[in-house]
Design a protein around this motif. Sequence first.
Motif, short mmCIF file in Angstrom:
data_model
loop_
_atom_site.label_atom_id
_atom_site.label_comp_id
_atom_site.label_asym_id
_atom_site.label_seq_id
_atom_site.Cartn_x
_atom_site.Cartn_y
_atom_site.Cartn_z
N ILE A 246 0.84 -1.20 0.00
CA ILE A 246 0.00 0.00 0.00
C ILE A 246 0.87 1.25 0.00
N LYS A 247 1.95 1.24 0.76
CA LYS A 247 2.87 2.38 0.82
C LYS A 247 3.46 2.67 -0.56
N THR A 248 3.87 1.62 -1.25
CA THR A 248 4.46 1.80 -2.58
C THR A 248 3.46 2.40 -3.55
N ARG A 249 2.22 1.91 -3.54
CA ARG A 249 1.20 2.46 -4.42
C ARG A 249 0.95 3.94 -4.12
N ALA A 250 0.94 4.28 -2.83
CA ALA A 250 0.69 5.67 -2.45
C ALA A 250 1.82 6.60 -2.88
N GLN A 251 3.04 6.07 -2.99
CA GLN A 251 4.20 6.90 -3.30
C GLN A 251 4.63 6.83 -4.76
N SER A 252 3.84 6.17 -5.61
CA SER A 252 4.19 6.08 -7.02
C SER A 252 4.10 7.45 -7.68
N ALA A 253 4.52 7.53 -8.92
CA ALA A 253 4.53 8.82 -9.63
C ALA A 253 3.14 9.44 -9.67
N LYS A 254 2.11 8.64 -9.92
CA LYS A 254 0.75 9.16 -9.95
C LYS A 254 0.17 9.28 -8.55
N GLY A 255 0.52 8.32 -7.70
CA GLY A 255 0.04 8.36 -6.32
C GLY A 255 -1.39 7.86 -6.19
N GLU A 256 -1.67 7.14 -5.12
CA GLU A 256 -3.01 6.65 -4.85
C GLU A 256 -3.28 6.84 -3.36
N GLY A 257 -4.53 7.15 -3.02
CA GLY A 257 -4.91 7.19 -1.62
C GLY A 257 -4.91 5.79 -1.04
N ILE A 258 -4.90 5.68 0.29
CA ILE A 258 -4.84 4.36 0.92
C ILE A 258 -6.01 3.49 0.49
N ALA A 259 -7.23 4.03 0.55
CA ALA A 259 -8.42 3.24 0.20
C ALA A 259 -8.36 2.80 -1.27
N MET A 260 -7.95 3.73 -2.15
CA MET A 260 -7.85 3.39 -3.57
C MET A 260 -6.76 2.34 -3.81
N ALA A 261 -5.63 2.48 -3.10
CA ALA A 261 -4.54 1.53 -3.25
C ALA A 261 -4.98 0.12 -2.85
N VAL A 262 -5.71 0.02 -1.74
CA VAL A 262 -6.20 -1.29 -1.28
C VAL A 262 -7.12 -1.89 -2.32
N ARG A 263 -8.07 -1.09 -2.84
CA ARG A 263 -9.01 -1.60 -3.84
C ARG A 263 -8.29 -2.04 -5.11
N ASN A 264 -7.33 -1.23 -5.57
CA ASN A 264 -6.65 -1.56 -6.82
C ASN A 264 -5.76 -2.79 -6.69
N VAL A 265 -5.09 -2.94 -5.56
CA VAL A 265 -4.25 -4.12 -5.36
C VAL A 265 -5.11 -5.38 -5.36
N MET A 266 -6.23 -5.35 -4.64
CA MET A 266 -7.10 -6.53 -4.59
C MET A 266 -7.75 -6.79 -5.94
N ARG A 267 -8.01 -5.72 -6.70
CA ARG A 267 -8.56 -5.89 -8.04
C ARG A 267 -7.55 -6.53 -8.99
N ASP A 268 -6.29 -6.08 -8.90
CA ASP A 268 -5.25 -6.55 -9.82
C ASP A 268 -4.65 -7.90 -9.43
N HIS A 269 -4.54 -8.14 -8.11
CA HIS A 269 -3.79 -9.32 -7.66
C HIS A 269 -4.53 -10.21 -6.67
N GLY A 270 -5.71 -9.82 -6.23
CA GLY A 270 -6.39 -10.60 -5.20
C GLY A 270 -5.92 -10.16 -3.82
N TYR A 271 -6.24 -10.97 -2.81
CA TYR A 271 -5.92 -10.60 -1.44
C TYR A 271 -4.45 -10.76 -1.12
N PHE A 272 -3.75 -11.63 -1.82
CA PHE A 272 -2.37 -11.91 -1.47
C PHE A 272 -1.46 -11.61 -2.67
N LEU A 273 -0.63 -10.55 -2.49
CA LEU A 273 0.34 -10.21 -3.53
C LEU A 273 1.65 -10.87 -3.17
N VAL A 274 1.87 -12.09 -3.66
CA VAL A 274 3.05 -12.85 -3.28
C VAL A 274 3.89 -13.21 -4.50
N GLU A 275 3.64 -12.59 -5.60
CA GLU A 275 4.38 -12.89 -6.83
C GLU A 275 5.80 -12.39 -6.73
#
Length: 275
Positions: A246-275
């Motif tokens: 979540i921290k990385t998503r928030a600090q990217s060039a475009k930036g995402e809020g915490i709530a948006m980052a959580v939603r986007n990560v779960m949308r893109d990768h599911g609950y567990f980002l272990v890749e």
Amino acid sequence: MATITITPHSPPTVATRANRSTDAKLSPIGSLIAGSIAGGIEASITYPFEWAKTRSQLPSSAGNVDAKNPIKMVWQTATRQGVSSIYAGCGALVAGTALKAGVRFLTFDTVQNLLADTDGKLDFQRRVLAGMTAGAVEAVLAVTPTERIKTVMIDNARGAKRFTSATQATTAIIREEGFQGLYRGLSSTIVKQSATSAVRMGLYSTLKETYAQRTGTKPDTILVSFALGAIAGTGTVYATQPFDTIKTRAQSAKGEGIAMAVRNVMRDHGYFLVE
């Protein structure tokens, strides 16, 4: 004629060695310097893995699909764009990690001394509290701005390549977003660093204490200290990885809020980002 009496020298007892160990405790300045040096060396050696981790946590860009395996990702990028490409943002991270580690150990040692009982001992809860305090302080003083620059540089390297150096990126962020732009993602960074330091410091101190109780001696070899540190580090990563993503998503060039980052990560990768 005077008689010289030679008294055999007895080896120091365990209690004597313990007292010497206590007397040899690092001063606050010593903790700051030792932590900074260790942090800088650690960041320099492990940066390609940090680069791969950050790259995999960033949102996918158009026409730029990264390999899921971090080692393959590093290899592909290094062969296509050169080895220097996987060190984008390294200078900012090394400087930040050196400062971060120094602040962490200085704060942790100081808080430990304040929370210790009359015998100088700490229970697990107080160790965790000392670790959380150290993590929050380092997040504000060192981690957030340097992680912001590191993340922007890694994000920049796979896109339009606006920035050629960490200095240029820092100047551009301050000019466009103000000084607060360096502190984007502060809240998620505080949560992440507090959790990281609490788990790492608490677990490492507990492992050392358990080792001493089981063996009757403190960890006094590089191999033992390395093994205990590796166990503590592994546990810390698994416990705090969601906060780091979540921290990385928030600090990217475009930036995402915490709530948006959580939603986007779960949308893109599911609950567990272990890749």
